[in-house]
Write a protein that holds these residues in place. Structure first.
Motif, mmCIF file in Angstrom:
data_model
loop_
_atom_site.group_PDB
_atom_site.id
_atom_site.type_symbol
_atom_site.label_atom_id
_atom_site.label_comp_id
_atom_site.label_asym_id
_atom_site.label_seq_id
_atom_site.Cartn_x
_atom_site.Cartn_y
_atom_site.Cartn_z
ATOM 1 N N SER A 1 0.576 -1.182 0.008
ATOM 2 C CA SER A 1 -0.049 0.081 -0.102
ATOM 3 C C SER A 1 1.107 1.320 0.156
ATOM 4 O O SER A 1 1.716 1.582 0.956
ATOM 5 C CB SER A 1 -0.981 0.120 1.112
ATOM 6 O OG SER A 1 -1.596 1.190 1.279
ATOM 7 N N TYR A 2 0.735 2.077 -0.929
ATOM 8 C CA TYR A 2 1.549 3.344 -1.212
ATOM 9 C C TYR A 2 1.045 4.129 -2.149
ATOM 10 O O TYR A 2 0.166 3.742 -3.071
ATOM 11 C CB TYR A 2 3.022 3.149 -1.614
ATOM 12 C CG TYR A 2 3.132 2.049 -2.841
ATOM 13 C CD1 TYR A 2 3.067 2.858 -4.244
ATOM 14 C CD2 TYR A 2 3.337 0.932 -2.899
ATOM 15 C CE1 TYR A 2 3.355 2.427 -5.285
ATOM 16 C CE2 TYR A 2 3.441 0.231 -4.237
ATOM 17 C CZ TYR A 2 3.314 1.032 -5.218
ATOM 18 O OH TYR A 2 3.501 0.391 -6.484
ATOM 19 N N SER A 3 1.300 5.400 -2.264
ATOM 20 C CA SER A 3 1.109 6.318 -3.108
ATOM 21 C C SER A 3 2.347 7.045 -3.645
ATOM 22 O O SER A 3 2.996 7.268 -2.562
ATOM 23 C CB SER A 3 -0.123 7.131 -2.672
ATOM 24 O OG SER A 3 0.206 7.934 -1.667
ATOM 25 N N ASN B 1 3.172 10.892 -5.416
ATOM 26 C CA ASN B 1 2.575 12.017 -6.323
ATOM 27 C C ASN B 1 3.803 12.826 -7.069
ATOM 28 O O ASN B 1 4.855 12.994 -6.348
ATOM 29 C CB ASN B 1 1.907 13.265 -5.213
ATOM 30 C CG ASN B 1 1.552 14.401 -5.932
ATOM 31 O OD1 ASN B 1 2.484 15.389 -5.832
ATOM 32 N ND2 ASN B 1 0.768 14.432 -6.629
ATOM 33 N N ASP C 1 -0.702 11.195 -9.736
ATOM 34 C CA ASP C 1 -0.780 10.414 -8.556
ATOM 35 C C ASP C 1 -0.956 8.918 -9.017
ATOM 36 O O ASP C 1 -1.937 8.547 -9.850
ATOM 37 C CB ASP C 1 -2.107 10.840 -8.054
ATOM 38 C CG ASP C 1 -2.119 12.183 -7.204
ATOM 39 O OD1 ASP C 1 -1.192 12.357 -6.249
ATOM 40 O OD2 ASP C 1 -2.583 13.042 -7.554
ATOM 41 N N ILE D 1 -1.521 5.289 -7.244
ATOM 42 C CA ILE D 1 -1.874 4.682 -5.771
ATOM 43 C C ILE D 1 -2.011 3.481 -5.908
ATOM 44 O O ILE D 1 -2.714 2.760 -6.728
ATOM 45 C CB ILE D 1 -3.236 5.235 -5.396
ATOM 46 C CG1 ILE D 1 -3.292 6.840 -5.485
ATOM 47 C CG2 ILE D 1 -3.697 4.670 -3.940
ATOM 48 C CD1 ILE D 1 -4.548 7.493 -4.971
ATOM 49 N N TYR E 1 -3.477 0.314 -3.621
ATOM 50 C CA TYR E 1 -4.248 -0.512 -2.501
ATOM 51 C C TYR E 1 -3.866 -1.697 -2.042
ATOM 52 O O TYR E 1 -3.271 -2.388 -2.884
ATOM 53 C CB TYR E 1 -5.720 -0.381 -2.863
ATOM 54 C CG TYR E 1 -6.025 1.151 -2.948
ATOM 55 C CD1 TYR E 1 -6.299 2.133 -1.885
ATOM 56 C CD2 TYR E 1 -6.399 1.581 -4.482
ATOM 57 C CE1 TYR E 1 -6.626 3.302 -2.354
ATOM 58 C CE2 TYR E 1 -7.043 2.810 -4.577
ATOM 59 C CZ TYR E 1 -7.140 3.614 -3.480
ATOM 60 O OH TYR E 1 -7.646 5.071 -3.842
ATOM 61 N N SER F 1 -9.015 5.829 -11.582
ATOM 62 C CA SER F 1 -9.014 5.725 -10.084
ATOM 63 C C SER F 1 -10.159 5.119 -9.346
ATOM 64 O O SER F 1 -11.100 5.292 -10.335
ATOM 65 C CB SER F 1 -8.548 7.120 -9.227
ATOM 66 O OG SER F 1 -9.955 8.001 -9.322
#
Length: 714
Positions: A244-246, A248, A265, A267, A269, A302
């Motif tokens: 789990s990471y994002s 930007n 972005d 993302i 999950y 997304s």
């Protein structure tokens, strides 16, 4: 003559002497006593002598300048200052240009702020070394009786040209307590060019859940181009972060006439192999003195995690392009072309997704002293992939609107008169059924005349006559403009109470009201109220508002200032019972602390398309407890639906002149069956003047503000 010569010699000996040495025309010495050995080219300086080398100034106890051996030596204390930098210490030995020197018991103040105390210091060309030193920008006798934070360093290397500090073997201290050890780290000063490096991170703790950290990284690409990467890693119970990471990615580019902004972005999950990506692009550029171009774009796949029914990604694009041209044909006219599109790649109802090119032209012509003509031409094409019986696949609309205004003043009466002509030609094409294709049009006239009577300093009666004349219209005109509707004091006086022009009032009316301004104990109060009388009882606007008589409800707005209390009120009162149908209240004060409250309530009987009562409250409060502590609170609450949705945030700030600790708690929750993500988070950020979080500091006006302030780099 001899007496005058002897007197001059005595004055030179007993008063301050100013000598320009032939050995170096750039050296200036100011002293009360000086001995110059011409044969050995040595200058001996008395106490409190002042020496100037270009923009460098030195105050010394005693010393010598040996020009033959290119040496300067100070016996005792010296004080050297250049711009906002000050270097002081003892027993300085170096060359006469001070490109190289050494000294002991040195104190260095950088930019009149950052302080370094060192046992020994050396300068080698443009490199300044400090040994066994102490560094801080904080007050030496601060909140804890010592600096809030400081560094104990074995060796510091300062590159003057690069304005870069490099520290070796460092202990970081808070209130004189050593917290951790750093073998090596570097940072930049106030004058350095933009440099790449890590910015201030933020720690985030989810109550009863996982925690994460934001670690922004800054990379200057060109003089006018910056890139900032902000990854967020969410840690599992086993400290794993790859599930789990994002990230930007933010690119900013400044041009001579505008700017370019790109944000991406990505993302990931947990328990989902797909990566959701959203890209946003913004462009604004002045092509010449009359032309400006705008571009906005969004492309995403997304998955919404807040109040959404979407279990799979919704892929779509949203693009907007506009070109504005001023002084296009006439002086002060305006020509605009724009195109916008929203296209969903996987939508099941693609008939609701249009492509819209628009061409607009406006001009303003002063016909006479008080008469003005304003013209508006709008050509719009709305294209959809599919059509429905009530929704065309292609709609072409040409609107030509003409406005004539005449304003006049007779005595205490101000009059404002306006004649408006609405003309529209619409062509509809239905992809699924050609029999529905049609051409529709309307021609509509509105004449309004408004009067203000300045009765006295307190009351101003206001009345407006609005005549709607439907000249011609066909029956199948579609509303592609706006379905928004409102009822308030300002909107009742509008020529057309509907937004846009596709919907228009179908009744003439009189709007009457009163505006008042007065003072109570030197505090200003404003109260305005009005009501309309519609000549047609069952008109289209009244039906939208569940009104069935000629008289409308009352609209009231008020503004009140009582010392530090500011109150704003906007309400709709039932014409018969005077009960509230709608109310908006805003309250602001700074006593006993800063408070802002906004309350909104709408009765289900206020609008025909509304089935439930609504009631919302938003609040924000903040208070500076002392010079080092501030607390804040903000909340948005649905008061009718079991306080759901609900969001609040509590902030605690501890700060002084050189650091800031931010602690925030946020709580977000819902009470429905949507795909929501309730969460409780605690985030912690610690900022330090100059150092950030042992990253790089840089000065740029693209992402950041000036270095040395707390929100620098955010």
């Amino acid at each position: 003559m001899n007496k005058l010569f002897i007197l001059l010699i005595i004055i030179i000996i007993f008063f301050r002497q100013i000598i320009f040495l032939n050995a170096d025309n750039n050296t200036y010495i100011n002293t009360t006593n000086i001995i110059y050995d011409e044969e050995r080219e040595i200058v001996e300086l008395a106490e409190n002598s002042k020496i100037n080398f270009d923009d460098v100034n030195i105050l010394v106890d005693r010393g010598i300048i040996d020009y033959k051996n290119d040496k300067i030596e100070v016996f005792g204390n010296f004080y050297l200052y250049q711009d906002l930098n000050i270097l002081s210490g003892k027993d300085l030995v170096g060359d006469t240009s001070l490109k190289n020197f050494s000294a002991v018991d040195v104190s260095y103040i950088y930019n009149n702020d950052l302080k370094i105390d060192s046992n020994k210091s050396n300068k080698e060309e443009n490199i300044l070394y400090f040994y066994n030193n102490f560094l801080t920008p904080c007050e030496l006798v601060g909140y804890f009786g010592c600096p809030t934070w400081s560094l104990r360093i074995d060796k510091t290397k300062y590159d003057i040209d690069k304005d870069k500090f490099i520290h070796f073997d460092t202990f970081f201290q808070i209130a004189d307590y050593k917290l951790f050890y750093l073998p090596y780290f570097s940072h930049y000063g106030m004058k350095a060019p933009r440099q790449r490096g890590f910015l201030t991170p933020t720690l985030e703790f989810a109550i009863g859940g996982k925690s994460g950290v934001y670690t922004p990284y800054y990379l200057p690409l060109k003089e006018n181009t910056d890139l900032k990467l902000t990854p967020k890693f969410t840690f599992s119970e086993r400290l794993g972060f790859i599930n789990s990471y994002s990230i930007n990615t933010h690119l900013k580019h400044k041009m001579s006439g505008g700017n370019f902004d790109l944000s991406i972005d990505n993302i990931k999950y947990e328990n989902n192999d797909d990566i959701s990506t959203s890209a946003r692009l913004n462009l604004r550029n002045v092509l010449d003195k009359n032309k400006i171009i705008y571009f906005e774009g969004l492309i995403t796949n997304s998955v919404s995690t807040t109040r959404s029914l979407n279990e799979e990604p919704v892929k779509f694009e949203n693009i907007y392009l506009r070109l504005d041209n001023y002084d296009f044909y006439l002086k002060d006219d305006y020509f605009s072309t724009e195109i916008s599109t929203v296209e969903a790649y996987d939508s099941t109802n693609i008939s609701l997704v249009p492509l819209t090119p628009i061409i607009k032209y406006r001009n303003n012509i002063n016909i006479y002293k008080n008469i003005t003509n304003y013209n508006d031409i709008n050509f719009t094409i709305i294209k959809r992939n599919k059509s429905q019986d009530s929704l065309a696949s292609e709609s072409n609309s040409l609107k030509i609107n003409n406005y004539f205004t005449y304003n006049n003043k007779i005595g205490k009466i101000n009059s404002f008169n306006k004649l408006t002509l609405f003309n529209s030609l619409n062509n509809y094409t239905f992809e699924h059924n050609n029999n529905l294709n049609s051409t529709e049009r309307y021609n509509h006239l509105i004449f309004s005349s408004e009067y203000f009577l300045k009765y006295n300093k307190i009351f101003t009666p206001r009345i407006k006559f609005i005549h709607n004349q439907d000249i011609y219209h066909t029956e199948n005109i579609m509303n592609e403009d706006s379905n928004s509707i409102t009822f308030n004091y300002q909107n009742l006086y509008s020529d057309n109470r509907f937004f846009g022009t596709d919907l228009r009032d179908n009744t003439s009316r009189i709007v009457y009201g009163i505006e008042s301004q007065f003072e109570i104990k030197n505090q200003k109060v404003e109260i305005n109220a009005n009501q309309s009388y519609d000549f047609k009882e069952n008109n289209n606007f009244s039906r939208k508002l569940k009104q069935n008589s000629h008289f409308s409800d009352f609209a009231v707005e008020a503004k009140m200032n009582f010392n530090s209390l500011n109150l704003n009120l906007d309400t709709r009162l039932d014409k018969s019972t005077l009960s509230n149908k709608e109310i908006n209240v805003g309250l602001n004060t700074n006593i006993p602390f800063n408070i802002s409250l906004n309350y909104h309530e709408t009765n289900k009987n206020a609008f025909s398309e509304k089935s439930n009562d609504t009631e919302y409250l938003s609040a924000s409060m903040s208070k500076e407890i002392n010079d080092n502590l501030k607390i804040s609170y903000g909340s948005n609450i649905d008061l009718k639906n079991n306080f759901s949705p609900f969001y609040d945030i509590f902030g605690l700030e501890l700060y002084d002149e050189c650091s800031r600790l931010n602690i925030k708690y946020s709580n977000r929750r819902y009470n429905d069956n949507f795909n929501t993500s309730p969460e409780e988070l605690i985030s912690i950020s610690y900022y330090m003047d100059y150092l950030g979080f042992f990253g790089y500091q840089q000065t740029t006006d693209l992402f950041f503000q000036e270095a040395g302030i707390f929100n620098y780099g955010l």
